[in-house]
Design an enzyme around this catalytic site. Structure first.
Site, PDB file in Angstrom:
ATOM      1  N   ASP A   1     -16.945  20.433  52.455  1.00 52.69           N
ATOM      2  CA  ASP A   1     -17.023  21.089  51.153  1.00 52.69           C
ATOM      3  C   ASP A   1     -16.505  20.130  50.088  1.00 52.69           C
ATOM      4  OD1 ASP A   1     -17.181  22.880  49.116  1.00 52.69           O
ATOM      5  OD2 ASP A   1     -15.598  24.214  49.845  1.00 52.69           O
TER       6      ASP A   1
ATOM      7  N   ASP B   1     -23.013  22.014  47.607  1.00 56.21           N
ATOM      8  CA  ASP B   1     -21.925  21.085  47.932  1.00 56.21           C
ATOM      9  C   ASP B   1     -21.218  21.405  49.250  1.00 56.21           C
ATOM     10  OD1 ASP B   1     -20.558  23.393  47.093  1.00 56.21           O
ATOM     11  OD2 ASP B   1     -18.838  22.203  46.477  1.00 56.21           O
ATOM     12  N   GLU B   2     -21.879  22.116  50.141  1.00 56.71           N
ATOM     13  CA  GLU B   2     -21.183  22.630  51.306  1.00 56.71           C
ATOM     14  C   GLU B   2     -22.136  22.711  52.498  1.00 56.71           C
ATOM     15  OE1 GLU B   2     -19.120  26.903  52.123  1.00 56.71           O
ATOM     16  OE2 GLU B   2     -19.579  26.362  50.065  1.00 56.71           O
TER      17      GLU B   2
HETATM   18 MG    MG Z   1     -16.930  22.997  46.944  1.00 53.98          MG
END
Ligand code: MG
Length: 390
Positions: free
Chosen positions: A9, A103-104
């Site tokens: 993350d 983003d993960e």
């Molecule tokens: Mg994040």
């Protein structure tokens, strides 16, 4: 069998990209969000978080809490660009990447040891590469299941690496506040607090029976989560998720007989494709698009996975009445099969095992002949009066 799962993350992603592209913002409270005062915060740098600014906070409130904040508009296309670079690094280590958001992602690196080292070493390599090649920090959690890996990655943000060894999941979770469990929200939290549950460990004092009575299905979920038991697979977008076919009619159709015939043809084709790729699937979806481009889809889940065209066709026929919208002309029909599994995997024994084996042998023979002499040399009798094949 132990699995090795990494949850990765990016730290304060949008805000970090803004700082990356505008180095003069480094160390300042950067707030990314709506261009007007009516919007909400999409991301806040850790410096801004110190002022109590966090995502989903109204911009007006953020301005009040952090008057010296640097407010930047959202640049989604740029974040996607960076996201792609990050995901490409992940995919270097395993094709089993499940991207959760921009983003993960979850990575299943079970069995990658020989190639790249242990899960922890892979997490460290990825973190280093993201830092060196992209210039951003990313936090990682390494564990035996998705739930624990996700909680772990969040624990030492930013730029953290948290490792939970196999068998230590419950111990790791026990001291954490109960709200860290997925899905424990406004509705469940007060009830849990009334029961004296403050930490995840507190939850393990209650029996499965009790939690199910109190919270229904979700109680069962919590019971297992609290023990760090989560069987969900990393569902990679690169792996095949579903196999299907659809067909647009030359002219919109209202004749039910003709629709059924097309569905039989599609079921035959989808069955062939499943068998060719050595897949069976449990979920069958029928989609019908009408002349006005409105489409209706209905699905059902079979007791046993199948790749038998006849079984698929029967499932589709069961779905047909639920999918038909009166007499509206039909433009397109489609069948998709998902919840796929590879056929080499051991399967639960079917009560009608022998019958199924016969169909399996028959299908194999049909596929061999069709492969050798061209597709649809042998096909269901109902389709044989067709003069052309597409
Ligand atoms: Mg994040």
């Amino acid at each position: 069998m132990n699995r090795d799962i990494i949850h990765l993350d990016m730290d304060a992603f949008y805000a970090s990209v803004e700082v990356l592209d505008n180095p003069e913002l480094k160390g300042l409270p950067v707030i990314v969000g709506g261009n007007s005062d009516r919007g909400v915060v999409c991301a806040a740098s850790y410096e801004a978080r110190a002022y109590g600014v966090h995502s989903a906070l109204a911009i007006v409130v953020a301005r009040r809490r952090c008057p010296q904040g640097i407010f930047r508009p959202v640049r989604m296309s740029r974040y996607h660009e960076v996201s792609e670079q990050v995901m490409a690094i992940f995919r270097h280590y395993t094709p089993r990447v499940e991207q959760i958001s921009v983003d993960e992602a979850f990575l299943d690196v079970s069995g990658c040891q020989g190639l790249f080292g242990s899960a922890v070493e892979i997490a460290e390599m990825i973190r280093r590469r993201v830092r060196e090649e992209i210039g951003l920090t990313i936090s990682a959690g390494v564990a035996g299941c998705k739930l624990v890996a996700k909680i772990a990655s969040d624990l030492n943000k930013p730029d953290g690496l948290t490792i939970v060894p196999h068998g230590r999941e419950a111990e790791f979770l026990a001291p954490l506040p109960i709200k860290r469990l997925w899905g424990v929200g406004k509705k469940t939290l007060p009830t849990l607090n009334l029961l004296g549950v403050q930490t995840i460990g507190d939850l393990t004092r209650f029996s499965l029976d009790f939690l199910e009575k109190k919270f229904g299905k979700y109680g069962r979920h919590m019971y297992f989560c609290a023990r760090g038991i989560d069987e969900r697979e990393v569902e990679c977008s690169h792996c095949t998720k579903s196999i299907g076919n659809e067909e647009t009619f030359d002219r919109d159709v209202t004749d039910l007989q003709q629709i059924r015939k097309e569905l039989l043809r599609l079921a035959t084709r989808v069955g062939e494709r499943l068998r060719r790729h050595h897949f069976s699937g449990r979920a069958v979806t029928l989609k019908i698009k009408y002349h006005d481009f409105i489409s209706i889809s209905r699905s059902l889940t079979l007791n046993q996975p199948t790749n038998d065209s006849r079984e698929l066709y029967q499932a589709v026929l069961r779905l047909l009445p639920k999918t038909l919208a009166g007499n509206k002309p039909v433009r397109l029909v489609g069948i998709a099969v998902d919840k796929l599994q590879e056929d080499s995997l051991p399967r639960q024994l079917d009560l009608f095992g022998s019958k199924k084996t016969d169909r399996k042998e028959l299908n194999k023979a049909l596929d061999r002949i069709n492969t050798r002499f061209g597709s649809h040399t042998i096909k269901p009798a109902a389709l044989t009066d067709e003069s052309s094949e597409s």
